[in-house]
Design a protein around this motif. Sequence first.
Motif, PDB file in Angstrom:
ATOM      1  N   GLN A 592      64.238 -42.061   6.745  1.00  0.00           N
ATOM      2  CA  GLN A 592      63.599 -43.130   5.818  1.00  0.00           C
ATOM      3  C   GLN A 592      63.243 -44.193   6.803  1.00  0.00           C
ATOM      4  O   GLN A 592      62.177 -44.823   6.572  1.00  0.00           O
ATOM      5  CB  GLN A 592      64.769 -43.407   5.044  1.00  0.00           C
ATOM      6  N   GLU A 593      63.698 -44.540   7.954  1.00  0.00           N
ATOM      7  CA  GLU A 593      63.254 -45.520   8.852  1.00  0.00           C
ATOM      8  C   GLU A 593      62.322 -45.090   9.958  1.00  0.00           C
ATOM      9  O   GLU A 593      61.592 -46.040  10.423  1.00  0.00           O
ATOM     10  CB  GLU A 593      64.751 -46.120   9.692  1.00  0.00           C
ATOM     11  N   TYR A 595      59.842 -43.003   9.389  1.00  0.00           N
ATOM     12  CA  TYR A 595      58.475 -42.479   8.673  1.00  0.00           C
ATOM     13  C   TYR A 595      58.321 -43.525   7.549  1.00  0.00           C
ATOM     14  O   TYR A 595      59.105 -44.009   7.000  1.00  0.00           O
ATOM     15  CB  TYR A 595      58.474 -41.037   8.177  1.00  0.00           C
ATOM     16  N   GLU A 596      56.834 -43.556   7.114  1.00  0.00           N
ATOM     17  CA  GLU A 596      56.565 -44.699   6.108  1.00  0.00           C
ATOM     18  C   GLU A 596      56.788 -43.895   4.735  1.00  0.00           C
ATOM     19  O   GLU A 596      56.957 -42.874   4.901  1.00  0.00           O
ATOM     20  CB  GLU A 596      54.961 -44.764   6.446  1.00  0.00           C
ATOM     21  N   ALA A 597      56.891 -44.594   3.742  1.00  0.00           N
ATOM     22  CA  ALA A 597      57.039 -43.898   2.596  1.00  0.00           C
ATOM     23  C   ALA A 597      56.117 -43.041   2.051  1.00  0.00           C
ATOM     24  O   ALA A 597      56.596 -42.036   1.316  1.00  0.00           O
ATOM     25  CB  ALA A 597      57.218 -45.207   1.403  1.00  0.00           C
ATOM     26  N   ILE A 600      56.509 -39.626   3.791  1.00  0.00           N
ATOM     27  CA  ILE A 600      57.465 -39.067   3.126  1.00  0.00           C
ATOM     28  C   ILE A 600      57.319 -38.398   1.796  1.00  0.00           C
ATOM     29  O   ILE A 600      57.725 -37.270   1.180  1.00  0.00           O
ATOM     30  CB  ILE A 600      58.986 -39.771   3.094  1.00  0.00           C
ATOM     31  N   HIS A 601      56.683 -39.132   0.936  1.00  0.00           N
ATOM     32  CA  HIS A 601      56.253 -38.781  -0.501  1.00  0.00           C
ATOM     33  C   HIS A 601      55.182 -37.589  -0.170  1.00  0.00           C
ATOM     34  O   HIS A 601      55.392 -36.617  -0.915  1.00  0.00           O
ATOM     35  CB  HIS A 601      55.515 -39.775  -0.947  1.00  0.00           C
ATOM     36  N   LYS A 604      57.116 -34.580   0.492  1.00  0.00           N
ATOM     37  CA  LYS A 604      58.126 -33.844  -0.648  1.00  0.00           C
ATOM     38  C   LYS A 604      57.163 -33.326  -1.471  1.00  0.00           C
ATOM     39  O   LYS A 604      57.669 -32.220  -2.362  1.00  0.00           O
ATOM     40  CB  LYS A 604      58.680 -35.392  -1.485  1.00  0.00           C
TER      41      LYS A 604
END
Length: 634
Positions: A592-593, A595-597, A600-601, A604
């Motif tokens: 989580q720290e 990579y950017e959100a 990550i989305h 997923k």
Amino acid sequence: MLLFQVAGHHFLGRALYQSQMVYLISKPKRSNVWSFKLRSIIEDNKTLMWSVATFHEAIQCENLHLDLGHFPRKAVQQDYRMPDVITVRVQTDPDTFQDVAVKIERPTFRKPFLGGFKSRITGVEFHNAGSQTIPRKRPEKGTTLFCRETQTVFQKNKRQQTANPTSTQMTKVGLYVSSVTDKLITPGKYLTAEEYHKRRLEAVIVLQKYFRRWHARNLVQKLKEEKRLRLAWEAQEELRKKKEKEDKVRRERERRLNPKTKEDFELLYHALESWRQEEIERINATLTGAERKAALCGLLEEEAQLIASIGRHKLNADEENQHKAVLHFLSKCAQPKRWKAYDGKTTEMDTLYTLRARELLEIYRSVSMNDIPQDERVDVLLTLRRTVEEHACELTKEIVELIDREVDLMSREVKECNLEGLRKRICTLFLQYIKTPKFNPEVAKILKVPPDPLKCYKNVNFCRSCENYLPSTEFPVPANSRTIGRCHLCCKLDNEARQRESFLKYRLILENLRKSEADYHDDTKIVFLVQLQDLQYMIENIWGCQSALSACSDLCDLVMVRWDKQQEWSPWNTILLTKDEADAHIKLCNLQEAYEAAFIHRIKQKHIRAKKYFAQIPAMTSFLPRSNKQANAS
């Protein structure tokens, strides 16, 4: 000496404790002898202890002439003083008395209160018997714990005088003193405390400046050295990558020029198909009508010639590979029995069957050799003849006839090129002889077709394409298949004729993935269930044949690793990266720290697509999360 302690009366008991002396009863006037009457004989070296509450229970006193009514109690205690030594007359027999001198022991310190009781009437304290004993002395340690030097202060006054007394002579009338060696001293400026501390502060600031300059210089030198090492490493890595790329291109060129394995021929057919597609696109873009048809016909002829050339290379490679496969097969039969002991050492043992297989292997190598002298060839054939004559059958008779024929032709000096077919026939029949379990028992464990016909009916499937019955190991079984399809050979021919795809890069990715997962030692299972076709679908349709970070599309440099390294690998817990990116990704502790959100989305979403695809495979449903199972069931 005897020590008597009598406690028959309150006054006597108090006097006993306060003075720690023996009060004896019945003292005659003008005499220091007391009379006691004991019930038993007492020796001189024994001590008589009395602790009875009443006087008559312990001793019997004769001639007790002590009138306490005429003297007050306190007066008696103050006027009377017990002497240091007294004489006691003790009755030893009914008519015999003995005088014993008793020494009175007086305490030198006040004993502590260790328990007892106090009289409410008189206020006298009575201690327990433990307080009447002499305290135990401490053992001597051999060292002085208290000394005078450590507890005494000594003062000493002493006068001091210079070693060389000096004097000062001044100039006066009649006396001349030279002033050549005199030194003129002028007083300096007086420094106040504020000025002194200010000067010290300025000196400290100067020292700090020089120290910081030295520290900054060292830091800059260190950064320069790290930069130099980093640039050298980057240059070395660039050279290494360039060299690896050149080696890869050279290997591919060598593979295309001299193909030997199945992967090499897959690359050739894939390159042929890519060339054909490019030529078709060029012809369709530049030509029309009859010219286009003529160009397509010429392209078809060129394709046929290239396919024929590939086929010739394939025949040569098959012949060479077949010879290597036969030698590998025979070497496997000739290997000794091996097992590992408890200490980790490997033990080898040769049996009669392995020795027989090794002997046949050496004979086959000698028979299959070319370009050897004629006399050595004759010796090899004679050895082969003696070996096969041990068993009489149609096969051995045919081998013996062929050996005699070759020896006869060599005696007539027939050219070796005319003997190649005969020699190949001898090698083929001798190989058939070696593969017979009756002549070589060790080979029965390695043959694909078992000698027992009843075992052939187990694990045998029918190929609908070539219409042959083959073992189950000859059929590819994808994870989503429900029936047995075509065999490996039919799938290979279909790929060479139509799609002409190369699975070498996907196979390397799968092998690297399985090796990396085996290093985790966490009993992962999903990675060994995924087949080559499943991995190809993931790379092409889900990940787009490119790295998720740098969008690198070179499959030779791409690898698959875990997205979350704490969980086992699965199609919904993976990411496609280059080798350098994969090494950096494995070292991350918090995704989580790192990579950017948005990234990550996106990952997923790819995992959700992989779950949706593999949820259709029965073998994968048991590994899906429970929430996904319930969603699929509903």
